[in-house]
Design a protein around this motif. Structure first.
Motif, PDB file in Angstrom:
ATOM      1  N   ARG A   2       0.838  -1.205   0.000  1.00  0.00           N
ATOM      2  CA  ARG A   2       0.000   0.000   0.000  1.00  0.00           C
ATOM      3  C   ARG A   2       0.869   1.249   0.000  1.00  0.00           C
ATOM      4  NH1 ARG A   2      -5.247  -1.302   3.668  1.00  0.00           N
ATOM      5  NH2 ARG A   2      -5.975  -3.078   2.442  1.00  0.00           N
ATOM      6  N   THR A   3       0.291   2.325  -0.502  1.00  0.00           N
ATOM      7  CA  THR A   3       0.975   3.615  -0.511  1.00  0.00           C
ATOM      8  C   THR A   3       0.611   4.360   0.757  1.00  0.00           C
ATOM      9  OG1 THR A   3       0.947   3.708  -2.920  1.00  0.00           O
ATOM     10  CG2 THR A   3       1.240   5.804  -1.742  1.00  0.00           C
ATOM     11  N   LEU A   4       1.634   4.857   1.435  1.00  0.00           N
ATOM     12  CA  LEU A   4       1.439   5.658   2.643  1.00  0.00           C
ATOM     13  C   LEU A   4       1.621   7.125   2.291  1.00  0.00           C
ATOM     14  CD1 LEU A   4       3.402   3.607   5.323  1.00  0.00           C
ATOM     15  CD2 LEU A   4       1.086   3.261   4.442  1.00  0.00           C
ATOM     16  N   VAL A  44      -6.334   2.336   0.425  1.00  0.00           N
ATOM     17  CA  VAL A  44      -7.195   1.162   0.558  1.00  0.00           C
ATOM     18  C   VAL A  44      -7.835   0.939  -0.813  1.00  0.00           C
ATOM     19  CG1 VAL A  44      -9.202   0.166   1.716  1.00  0.00           C
ATOM     20  CG2 VAL A  44      -7.674   1.698   2.981  1.00  0.00           C
ATOM     21  N   PRO A  45      -7.644  -0.243  -1.397  1.00  0.00           N
ATOM     22  CA  PRO A  45      -8.209  -0.486  -2.726  1.00  0.00           C
ATOM     23  C   PRO A  45      -9.722  -0.229  -2.750  1.00  0.00           C
ATOM     24  CG  PRO A  45      -6.751  -2.278  -2.087  1.00  0.00           C
ATOM     25  CD  PRO A  45      -6.927  -1.402  -0.874  1.00  0.00           C
ATOM     26  N   SER A 101     -11.504   2.255  -2.046  1.00  0.00           N
ATOM     27  CA  SER A 101     -12.071   2.970  -0.905  1.00  0.00           C
ATOM     28  C   SER A 101     -11.230   4.200  -0.606  1.00  0.00           C
ATOM     29  CB  SER A 101     -12.122   2.043   0.316  1.00  0.00           C
ATOM     30  OG  SER A 101     -12.816   2.666   1.377  1.00  0.00           O
ATOM     31  N   GLU A 102     -11.684   4.989   0.362  1.00  0.00           N
ATOM     32  CA  GLU A 102     -10.907   6.155   0.789  1.00  0.00           C
ATOM     33  C   GLU A 102      -9.697   5.706   1.594  1.00  0.00           C
ATOM     34  OE1 GLU A 102     -12.976   9.271   2.794  1.00  0.00           O
ATOM     35  OE2 GLU A 102     -14.747   9.077   1.520  1.00  0.00           O
ATOM     36  N   ASP A 103      -8.654   6.527   1.562  1.00  0.00           N
ATOM     37  CA  ASP A 103      -7.492   6.256   2.403  1.00  0.00           C
ATOM     38  C   ASP A 103      -7.926   6.229   3.863  1.00  0.00           C
ATOM     39  OD1 ASP A 103      -6.067   6.404   0.067  1.00  0.00           O
ATOM     40  OD2 ASP A 103      -4.945   8.207   0.603  1.00  0.00           O
ATOM     41  N   GLU A 104      -7.225   5.410   4.671  1.00  0.00           N
ATOM     42  CA  GLU A 104      -7.546   5.342   6.097  1.00  0.00           C
ATOM     43  C   GLU A 104      -6.373   5.852   6.920  1.00  0.00           C
ATOM     44  OE1 GLU A 104      -8.457   1.232   6.818  1.00  0.00           O
ATOM     45  OE2 GLU A 104      -6.369   0.598   6.642  1.00  0.00           O
ATOM     46  N   VAL A 105      -6.692   6.372   8.092  1.00  0.00           N
ATOM     47  CA  VAL A 105      -5.651   6.864   8.994  1.00  0.00           C
ATOM     48  C   VAL A 105      -4.956   5.659   9.614  1.00  0.00           C
ATOM     49  CG1 VAL A 105      -5.127   8.230  11.042  1.00  0.00           C
ATOM     50  CG2 VAL A 105      -6.898   9.008   9.459  1.00  0.00           C
ATOM     51  N   LEU A 106      -3.652   5.599   9.422  1.00  0.00           N
ATOM     52  CA  LEU A 106      -2.832   4.509   9.942  1.00  0.00           C
ATOM     53  C   LEU A 106      -2.254   4.875  11.311  1.00  0.00           C
ATOM     54  CD1 LEU A 106      -1.386   1.784   9.228  1.00  0.00           C
ATOM     55  CD2 LEU A 106       0.405   3.167   8.224  1.00  0.00           C
TER      56      LEU A 106
END
Length: 146
Positions: free
Chosen positions: A98-100, A124-125, A127-132
């Motif tokens: 995944r890209t951060l 997230v494929p 979907s929206e990016d999620e906070v890691l």
């Protein structure tokens, strides 16, 4: 634009000899006074024994965004801004491939001290990016060593 017709990645004087950020494959998307946005792909060499992102890699990634947002992208010959302390909270596991993205913003500046918040997102494929993770840095501007 470069000779190939593609925009070259943004540079910052701090990255000139930053071999750790180079090894991590960090790219600067945006940098200006008190702000930086960077990205990197989570590679297998960055994983822990559970097969997820090593916390130290996430920390180092956020720390680079912190440093870029604290120091002028035009450079300074007299001073440098360094971490006085940081806290990080890991919220989700980092998934390989995944890209951060880290987004750093100055929250407060008073004299030689500052407070910066850095949010680390992962793609997230479909979907929206999620906070890691969430990283808060406390900075101090000091004279450059002679």
């Amino acid at each position: 634009m470069s000779d190939t017709g593609v925009d070259a990645p943004l540079a910052h004087p701090l990255l000139k000899n930053d071999y750790a950020s180079e090894w991590m494959g960090i790219e600067v998307l945006k940098v200006d006074d008190g702000h930086a946005t960077i990205t990197m792909k989570l590679r297998k060499e960055m994983l822990n024994g559970f097969g997820i992102a090593h916390g130290g890699m996430i920390f180092a990634f956020a720390d680079t965004a912190f440093a870029l947002s604290c120091n002028p992208h035009t450079g300074s010959v007299d001073t440098m801004t360094v971490a006085a302390g940081v806290d990080i909270n890991f919220l989700k596991p980092g998934i390989p491939g995944r890209t951060l993205t880290a987004v750093a913003n100055r929250r407060q500046q008073s004299g030689r001290s500052g407070i910066y918040d850095i949010q680390i997102f992962q793609s997230v494929p479909d979907s929206e990016d999620e906070v890691l993770a969430e990283f808060r840095g406390r900075s101090r501007t000091i004279p450059r060593p002679s």
